[in-house]
Design a protein around this motif. Structure first.
Motif, PDB file in Angstrom:
ATOM      1  N   ARG A 135       5.292  14.688 -15.729  1.00  0.00           N
ATOM      2  CA  ARG A 135       5.582  14.793 -17.164  1.00  0.00           C
ATOM      3  C   ARG A 135       4.650  13.898 -17.968  1.00  0.00           C
ATOM      4  NH1 ARG A 135      11.905  14.106 -18.262  1.00  0.00           N
ATOM      5  NH2 ARG A 135      11.156  14.451 -20.395  1.00  0.00           N
ATOM      6  N   LEU A 136       4.459  12.675 -17.495  1.00  0.00           N
ATOM      7  CA  LEU A 136       3.642  11.728 -18.244  1.00  0.00           C
ATOM      8  C   LEU A 136       2.163  12.116 -18.242  1.00  0.00           C
ATOM      9  CD1 LEU A 136       5.239   8.309 -17.221  1.00  0.00           C
ATOM     10  CD2 LEU A 136       5.630   9.653 -19.291  1.00  0.00           C
ATOM     11  N   ALA A 137       1.727  12.808 -17.187  1.00  0.00           N
ATOM     12  CA  ALA A 137       0.321  13.225 -17.122  1.00  0.00           C
ATOM     13  C   ALA A 137      -0.028  14.164 -18.265  1.00  0.00           C
ATOM     14  CB  ALA A 137       0.030  13.882 -15.780  1.00  0.00           C
ATOM     15  N   GLN A 138       0.973  14.877 -18.769  1.00  0.00           N
ATOM     16  CA  GLN A 138       0.746  15.810 -19.871  1.00  0.00           C
ATOM     17  C   GLN A 138       0.765  15.129 -21.236  1.00  0.00           C
ATOM     18  OE1 GLN A 138      -0.071  18.978 -19.174  1.00  0.00           O
ATOM     19  NE2 GLN A 138       0.109  18.392 -17.034  1.00  0.00           N
ATOM     20  N   CYS A 139       1.219  13.883 -21.271  1.00  0.00           N
ATOM     21  CA  CYS A 139       1.429  13.227 -22.567  1.00  0.00           C
ATOM     22  C   CYS A 139       0.129  13.001 -23.340  1.00  0.00           C
ATOM     23  CB  CYS A 139       2.157  11.894 -22.375  1.00  0.00           C
ATOM     24  SG  CYS A 139       3.890  12.107 -21.936  1.00  0.00           S
ATOM     25  N   ARG A 140      -0.980  12.879 -22.639  1.00  0.00           N
ATOM     26  CA  ARG A 140      -2.247  12.662 -23.341  1.00  0.00           C
ATOM     27  C   ARG A 140      -2.662  13.908 -24.124  1.00  0.00           C
ATOM     28  NH1 ARG A 140      -3.954   7.912 -21.977  1.00  0.00           N
ATOM     29  NH2 ARG A 140      -3.354   6.997 -19.975  1.00  0.00           N
ATOM     30  N   HIS A 141      -2.165  15.056 -23.704  1.00  0.00           N
ATOM     31  CA  HIS A 141      -2.448  16.302 -24.409  1.00  0.00           C
ATOM     32  C   HIS A 141      -1.351  16.633 -25.400  1.00  0.00           C
ATOM     33  CE1 HIS A 141      -5.578  16.756 -21.408  1.00  0.00           C
ATOM     34  NE2 HIS A 141      -4.676  16.633 -20.455  1.00  0.00           N
ATOM     35  N   TRP A 142      -0.120  16.224 -25.085  1.00  0.00           N
ATOM     36  CA  TRP A 142       1.049  16.428 -25.930  1.00  0.00           C
ATOM     37  C   TRP A 142       2.198  15.582 -25.380  1.00  0.00           C
ATOM     38  CZ3 TRP A 142       1.607  19.005 -30.425  1.00  0.00           C
ATOM     39  CH2 TRP A 142       2.906  19.195 -30.907  1.00  0.00           C
ATOM     40  N   PRO A 143       2.835  14.741 -26.182  1.00  0.00           N
ATOM     41  CA  PRO A 143       2.843  14.705 -27.647  1.00  0.00           C
ATOM     42  C   PRO A 143       1.997  13.620 -28.303  1.00  0.00           C
ATOM     43  CG  PRO A 143       4.722  13.509 -26.833  1.00  0.00           C
ATOM     44  CD  PRO A 143       3.977  13.988 -25.615  1.00  0.00           C
ATOM     45  N   LEU A 144       1.338  12.760 -27.516  1.00  0.00           N
ATOM     46  CA  LEU A 144       0.639  11.623 -28.132  1.00  0.00           C
ATOM     47  C   LEU A 144      -0.366  12.034 -29.202  1.00  0.00           C
ATOM     48  CD1 LEU A 144       0.096   9.113 -25.179  1.00  0.00           C
ATOM     49  CD2 LEU A 144       1.864   9.119 -26.936  1.00  0.00           C
ATOM     50  N   PRO A 145      -1.227  13.053 -28.988  1.00  0.00           N
ATOM     51  CA  PRO A 145      -2.160  13.428 -30.059  1.00  0.00           C
ATOM     52  C   PRO A 145      -1.454  13.873 -31.336  1.00  0.00           C
ATOM     53  CG  PRO A 145      -2.862  14.357 -27.965  1.00  0.00           C
ATOM     54  CD  PRO A 145      -1.484  13.818 -27.756  1.00  0.00           C
ATOM     55  N   ALA A 146      -0.325  14.574 -31.199  1.00  0.00           N
ATOM     56  CA  ALA A 146       0.408  15.020 -32.395  1.00  0.00           C
ATOM     57  C   ALA A 146       0.952  13.829 -33.168  1.00  0.00           C
ATOM     58  CB  ALA A 146       1.548  15.950 -31.985  1.00  0.00           C
ATOM     59  N   LEU A 147       1.460  12.836 -32.452  1.00  0.00           N
ATOM     60  CA  LEU A 147       1.990  11.653 -33.123  1.00  0.00           C
ATOM     61  C   LEU A 147       0.880  10.853 -33.792  1.00  0.00           C
ATOM     62  CD1 LEU A 147       4.577  10.485 -30.412  1.00  0.00           C
ATOM     63  CD2 LEU A 147       4.961  11.919 -32.430  1.00  0.00           C
ATOM     64  N   GLN A 148      -0.248  10.725 -33.102  1.00  0.00           N
ATOM     65  CA  GLN A 148      -1.374  10.004 -33.692  1.00  0.00           C
ATOM     66  C   GLN A 148      -1.918  10.727 -34.922  1.00  0.00           C
ATOM     67  OE1 GLN A 148      -3.648   9.919 -30.099  1.00  0.00           O
ATOM     68  NE2 GLN A 148      -2.832   7.948 -29.417  1.00  0.00           N
ATOM     69  N   ARG A 149      -1.928  12.045 -34.882  1.00  0.00           N
ATOM     70  CA  ARG A 149      -2.391  12.815 -36.047  1.00  0.00           C
ATOM     71  C   ARG A 149      -1.477  12.579 -37.246  1.00  0.00           C
ATOM     72  NH1 ARG A 149      -2.065  17.538 -33.917  1.00  0.00           N
ATOM     73  NH2 ARG A 149      -0.054  18.079 -34.827  1.00  0.00           N
TER      74      ARG A 149
END
Length: 265
Positions: A135-149
């Protein structure tokens, strides 16, 4: 209280959304560091660090929700919640092993039943850890970029209009007051044997505690310190109750028995 190597400076007159952007950016950076560590090693303290970082960010998202565009506030509540939940099962198994099984084995070394339960718990923890890493491996693609945006948009004034909100000082005092009121209501409704309500009370108390820590600079120092100390004491007491309930559930799982109704998930 919350510490930083390079503390943020908050001002009572600043806009709440600007304070949220600064505080959330720091927490997102901390979460990113946790993800880097968890990708390369498997340690109890690393899982705990991620849980703490996501809980801080979850508290910020909840505290500042009235000062954010409605769609953004909902997105943060959902996505940060997903981040916070990712490490939950692994942390539960870690606490179960460290605070229940290890003390029991210290009292009864070599007990075959306890050793069998420990083996089962280790296997379940390994399974949960694999799921967490996926699950965490996917976080760099989603949701972290959305939150940073979203933080970029907040700073640049891009996107939906911001709700009307007072300056940070009055905003923070109102949020603390409303949360304290809700906590009193939850406390009156909670009963000693109702672990579900006690769990909800504990979660809301954590939200307020982390809010006080994040916004200490713009809140009345004396009142904040007294309330913070009271919350820490209550969290410790409730933590023992909830951890015991979770331990019972995990023990039932290891023994192949159905847990009692009303236990924390």
């Amino acid at each position: 209280m919350r510490t930083r190597s390079d503390p943020l400076r908050l001002d009572r007159k600043m806009r709440p959304h600007a304070a949220f952007a600064d505080l959330a950016e720091a927490d997102l950076a901390a979460i990113g560091e946790c993800l880097e560590v968890l990708a390369s090693r498997n340690a109890v303290e690393d899982v705990h660090a991620l849980r703490v970082a996501t809980r801080h960010l979850r508290a910020l998202a909840w505290t500042f929700a009235p000062a954010l565009p409605a769609g953004m506030a909902r997105r943060w509540r959902q996505l940060v919640g997903e981040l916070a939940d990712a490490a939950g099962p692994v942390r539960d198994w870690d606490v179960f092993a460290l605070e229940t099984l290890k003390p029991a084995l210290d009292r009864q070394p070599g007990d075959p039943v306890l050793l069998a339960v420990l083996d089962t718990a280790a296997a379940r923890r390994a399974e949960a850890h694999g799921e967490m890493r996926a699950r965490l491996a996917q976080c760099r693609h989603w949701p972290l970029p959305a939150l940073q945006r979203d933080l970029v948009h907040l700073r640049g004034g891009v996107g939906p209009h911001l709700p009307a909100a007072p300056a940070l000082g009055p905003f923070a005092r109102r949020r603390v007051a409303s949360t304290r009121k809700r906590l009193r209501q939850l406390k009156r409704a909670a009963h000693e044997n109702d672990t579900a309500r006690l769990h909800k009370l504990r979660i809301r108390g954590k939200l307020l505690r982390y809010t006080l820590e994040a916004l200490a600079e713009v809140l009345p120092a004396r009142r904040t310190a007294a309330l913070h100390a009271k919350l820490v004491k209550r969290q410790t007491r409730l933590g023992r109750v909830i951890d015991a309930a979770v331990a019972r559930r995990l023990l039932c799982e290891c023994l192949g028995q159905a847990p009692a109704p009303g236990q924390p998930a």
